[in-house]
Design a protein around this motif. Structure first.
Motif, mmCIF file in Angstrom:
data_model
loop_
_atom_site.group_PDB
_atom_site.id
_atom_site.type_symbol
_atom_site.label_atom_id
_atom_site.label_comp_id
_atom_site.label_asym_id
_atom_site.label_seq_id
_atom_site.Cartn_x
_atom_site.Cartn_y
_atom_site.Cartn_z
ATOM 1 N N GLU A 41 3.105 -35.553 -79.580
ATOM 2 C CA GLU A 41 2.174 -34.809 -80.414
ATOM 3 C C GLU A 41 2.937 -34.067 -81.519
ATOM 4 O O GLU A 41 4.136 -33.853 -81.409
ATOM 5 C CB GLU A 41 1.362 -33.815 -79.571
ATOM 6 N N LYS A 67 -2.539 -32.948 -87.769
ATOM 7 C CA LYS A 67 -3.542 -33.173 -86.724
ATOM 8 C C LYS A 67 -2.875 -32.897 -85.380
ATOM 9 O O LYS A 67 -2.032 -33.666 -84.928
ATOM 10 C CB LYS A 67 -4.060 -34.603 -86.800
ATOM 11 N N ARG A 94 7.777 -32.797 -83.359
ATOM 12 C CA ARG A 94 7.234 -33.836 -82.480
ATOM 13 C C ARG A 94 7.462 -33.337 -81.063
ATOM 14 O O ARG A 94 8.591 -33.167 -80.620
ATOM 15 C CB ARG A 94 7.918 -35.183 -82.694
ATOM 16 N N LYS A 98 4.650 -40.933 -88.764
ATOM 17 C CA LYS A 98 4.203 -42.335 -88.744
ATOM 18 C C LYS A 98 2.850 -42.520 -89.425
ATOM 19 O O LYS A 98 2.017 -43.309 -88.983
ATOM 20 C CB LYS A 98 4.171 -42.853 -87.308
ATOM 21 N N ASN A 99 2.616 -41.745 -90.493
ATOM 22 C CA ASN A 99 1.383 -41.820 -91.283
ATOM 23 C C ASN A 99 0.113 -41.644 -90.451
ATOM 24 O O ASN A 99 -0.961 -42.033 -90.885
ATOM 25 C CB ASN A 99 1.301 -43.149 -92.056
ATOM 26 N N GLU A 100 0.218 -41.059 -89.261
ATOM 27 C CA GLU A 100 -0.948 -40.935 -88.386
ATOM 28 C C GLU A 100 -1.432 -39.497 -88.215
ATOM 29 O O GLU A 100 -2.618 -39.267 -88.090
ATOM 30 C CB GLU A 100 -0.622 -41.472 -86.990
ATOM 31 N N SER A 101 -0.517 -38.563 -88.165
ATOM 32 C CA SER A 101 -0.873 -37.210 -87.742
ATOM 33 C C SER A 101 -0.832 -36.174 -88.844
ATOM 34 O O SER A 101 -0.807 -34.978 -88.569
ATOM 35 C CB SER A 101 0.052 -36.776 -86.604
#
Length: 80
Positions: A63, A42, A58, A28-31
């Motif tokens: 996480e 991350k 995931r 989701k372009n976040e981690s």
């Protein structure tokens, strides 16, 4: 004392070195970030470099973390 992993389903995508769009959608372009062709995930423990062939997992709490292919195949099998 010995312990066994409880059965659970996870989601994962294998990093091929070329599937940047797939990986970024998965996290989701976040981690994750890509720097000079290097995929950095991350994680809860800090940033980790994912090598080509690693699976990006995931976890149960949402996480993300990389996992070496041999460990992944020893621990997980496909679900139907």
């Amino acid at each position: 004392m010995k312990f066994r992993t409880k059965p659970c389903e996870i989601e994962a995508v294998q990093w091929t070195g070329r599937n940047v769009v797939e990986i970024m959608r998965f996290v989701k372009n976040e981690s994750a970030i890509i720097t000079n062709g290097v995929l950095i995930i991350k994680t809860l423990e800090g940033d980790m470099v994912a090598s080509t062939g690693d699976y990006i997992i995931r976890g149960l709490r949402g996480e993300y973390y990389p996992c070496k292919p041999d460990v992944f195949h020893a621990k997980y099998e496909p679900c139907e």
